[in-house]
Write an enzyme that holds these catalytic residues in place. Structure first.
Site, short mmCIF file in Angstrom:
data_model
loop_
_atom_site.label_atom_id
_atom_site.label_comp_id
_atom_site.label_asym_id
_atom_site.label_seq_id
_atom_site.Cartn_x
_atom_site.Cartn_y
_atom_site.Cartn_z
N PRO A 92 0.84 -1.20 0.00
CA PRO A 92 0.00 0.00 0.00
C PRO A 92 0.88 1.25 0.00
CG PRO A 92 -0.65 -1.51 1.76
CD PRO A 92 0.59 -2.06 1.16
N GLY A 93 0.45 2.23 -0.74
CA GLY A 93 1.17 3.50 -0.73
C GLY A 93 2.34 3.59 -1.68
N HIS B 211 19.67 -0.87 27.87
CA HIS B 211 19.03 -1.54 26.74
C HIS B 211 19.52 -0.93 25.42
CE1 HIS B 211 15.51 -3.60 24.77
NE2 HIS B 211 15.78 -2.67 23.86
N GLU B 212 19.38 0.39 25.32
CA GLU B 212 19.76 1.06 24.07
C GLU B 212 21.26 0.98 23.85
OE1 GLU B 212 17.53 1.64 22.05
OE2 GLU B 212 15.83 1.54 23.44
N ASP C 193 11.69 -5.89 19.99
CA ASP C 193 12.91 -6.52 19.46
C ASP C 193 12.68 -8.01 19.27
OD1 ASP C 193 14.13 -4.06 19.78
OD2 ASP C 193 14.93 -4.56 21.78
#
Ligand code: ADP
Ligand code: ZN
Length: 601
Positions: free
Chosen positions: A211-212, A430-431, A506
């Site tokens: 789509p798009g 985490h990051e 994730d």
């Protein structure tokens, strides 16, 4: 929608309303007549009433002088020879009664039998009564058709008068696709040329693509270039409301197309009607009728009718093979998501009417938006304009567009959300985990930005520079991608010996990649290069009953391995993990340059 059509719709609506009103009045009138009639009947039950059996007796005794009746009514007035006043009676069967009286008269009895024509009230009431079922049916049918009519008119874009102004120039990228479609424009313009040559003209073209990606746009552009009307409908609109309506809508659509040919008929989401005819449930058979009608229509064009049907879908594998036979949608064109150059072209087209500042670097925006569709890019520029307005900028700056990209990909920054220190630390590790791991994996692209400012639903994010558009991804690259994805959770585990829900996305993405590796790309030794994706149960059985278990095992092996790898990497480079996490806690956001400085320090 044009004004005229609006008016028409209103008129139809009024007619429907009028019919309903008339119906209500009718029912009321009948009710009144009925009540009045009943009251009359009750009045008759006094001493002036003669029971039918008594009436028959009196007739046979010869006591009756005159009988007055009204056609269609069972009420009779009776004058007895020895009484002044007339009496009333009710005869159950008027014809038999008249026969009886006439028989008596013929025998020589002097009975005057008067048969009056019907009274107005009785006449109306009995007429209405006998017509009532028919009237109601007719009214219902009219209403039903009006309703369908309204629905349909609302849905077909009626562009018969207003032809589309879209041209090929408005469609960015897609050069090869346009080249393929130019032939159709030629044909629409001068069909005779092709027919004379004996060329078989394509009837249907199927456009495959997400789509798009501009399928509707390119279909409109064909109509615009050829200067022919464009009528369109969406597949999902064919299947609704009443059974059989889908088929009738298809018929109407093509009726109209024939009237205005040469023209383009565009059917969006054709998979909704043209999906494989497998089961036999209700919706399915409704689909079949609609699909069959479509096939009938397409098979029915003659060569003089210059109608080209373009249809769009993003699920080609769902389509019924009957649609793809010669003479139907025998041409298929894939509309890809734009490559780097395509994205740049699309950004250029959509920034034409926007005020861009000189610092805007569309090239770099195009680089950052790998995988974006034309519609998403157009949306980003629009968002950028809104952001620039809010920020009270003179014109749209590069920052505004970058913010718009982030807004579209990860959501808006939420500075006001209150986050506990523990959560902040979890997010930072985490990051940092994602970012550090990716730096040690050769196939992965450099880190562009790391942030622990919440955005949308996520607590933080790590953005990577996009690689140049690739057509193939290697197994090594996919495995390393899994390690990066699990690097977030590994960071939390190693630093805080705790894990959080922050890794859910994730995990979802990683699982999907691992599944694809196993079932779609045949990247495992045990299962080998066999397509196992989305197979029906019976197809799965071709490969033995334990195939599902094996897929599960292989997916788990890939994920486990990636998680172990991520933890190993972070254990080895614990210093980097700590320093990045600490910087994040302090600054909340680190850009590419800062990241490299800290990392290489
Ligand atoms: P689809 O029919 O494939 O879902 P559309 O044709 O409706 O996509 O695209 C939606 C919008 O996205 C278009 O109206 C246009 O503004 C923009 N767009 C998509 N692809 C392109 C392209 N190749 N060039 C320019 N604009 C595009
Ligand atoms: Zn993450």
């Amino acid at each position: 929608m044009s004004k005229d059509k609006n008016k028409n719709d209103k008129k139809d609506y009024k007619v429907a309303l009028l019919v309903v009103l008339l119906l209500v009045l009718l029912v009321l009138a009948i009710a009144i007549v009925f009540i009045l009639g009943n009251r009359n009947n009750e009045e008759k039950k006094d001493d002036k009433t003669l029971a039918y059996t008594d009436l028959i007796k009196e007739i046979s005794y010869g006591n009756i002088e005159k009988i007055e009746m009204t056609v269609g009514s069972t009420n009779v007035k009776v004058k007895m020879k020895n009484e002044e006043e007339e009496k009333k009676s009710i005869v159950p069967n008027t014809e038999a009664f008249i026969d009886l009286v006439q028989g008596k008269v013929a025998e020589g009895n002097e009975i005057e039998l008067i048969q009056n024509p019907r009274g107005i009230l009785e006449r109306i009431s009995s007429t209405l009564f006998s017509l009532l079922p028919t009237l109601i049916m007719v009214a219902l049918f009219i209403m039903l058709f009006k309703m369908q009519g309204l629905g349909e008119k609302g849905k077909v874009y009626d562009d018969t008068e207003r032809k589309t102004k879209v041209k090929f120039d408005d469609v960015a990228g897609l050069d090869e696709e346009k080249e393929e479609l130019i032939e159709i424009v030629d044909f629409l313009k001068r069909p005779d040329k092709f027919v004379k040559m004996g060329a078989k003209i394509p009837k249907g073209v199927l456009l495959y693509g997400k789509p798009g990606t501009g399928k509707t746009l390119i279909a409109k552009a064909i109509a615009g270039e050829a200067d022919v009307p464009f009528i369109s409908m969406s597949g999902s609109e064919f299947i609704e409301m009443f059974a059989g309506l889908g088929a009738s809508r298809v018929r109407k659509l093509f009726e109209k197309a024939r009237k205005i040919s040469p023209c383009i008929v565009f059917i969006d989401e054709i998979d909704a009607i043209g999906s494989r005819r497998s089961s036999n449930n209700g919706a399915e058979s409704e689909n079949n009728q609609t699909l069959n009608q479509l096939l009938v229509e397409m098979d029915g064009f003659s060569s003089e009718e210059t109608i080209i049907v373009l249809a769009a879908t993003n699920r080609p594998e769902m389509l019924d093979k009957a649609l793809l036979r010669p003479g139907r949608f025998d041409r298929q064109i894939t509309i890809p998501t734009p490559d780097l150059n395509g994205r740049l072209e699309i950004l250029k087209i959509h920034s034409k009417e926007k005020r861009l500042s000189d610092d805007v670097n569309l090239e770099s925006i195009a680089e950052d938006t790998a995988g974006f569709t034309g519609a998403e890019l157009a949306n980003i520029l629009n968002e950028a304009a809104i952001i620039a307005t809010k920020r009270k900028h003179e014109d749209i700056e590069n920052d505004d567009i970058e913010e718009a990209v982030k807004k579209v990909t990860v959501g808006l920054e939420k500075h006001n959300r209150v986050i506990s220190d523990h959560d902040k630390k979890l997010t930072a590790y985490h990051e940092a985990g994602h970012a550090v791991v990716s730096q040690y994996l050769p196939t992965q692209t450099p880190v562009k930005e790391v942030s622990i400012i919440p955005r949308g639903v996520t607590g933080g994010y790590t953005m990577y520079k996009s690689n140049e558009d690739k057509y193939y991804i290697s197994k090594t690259e996919m495995k390393e991608k899994l390690i990066v994805l699990l690097g977030g959770r590994a960071g939390e585990k190693i630093a805080l010996d705790d894990i959080s829900t922050g890794a859910s996305n994730d995990i979802e993405v990683a699982t999907q990649i691992a599944k694809d590796m196993v079932t779609k790309y045949g990247m495992t030794d045990t299962l080998g290069p066999i397509d196992l994706k989305g197979k029906e149960d019976y197809e799965m059985q071709l490969f033995g009953e334990t195939i599902g278990d094996k897929i599960g095992e292989e997916v788990k092996k890939l994920i486990d391995e990636a998680y172990v790898n991520a933890q190993q990497l972070l254990n080895i480079h614990r210093d980097k993990l700590d320093v990045i996490a600490m910087t994040l806690l302090e600054k909340e956001k680190i850009n590419e340059k800062q990241f490299n400085e800290i990392f290489n320090d």
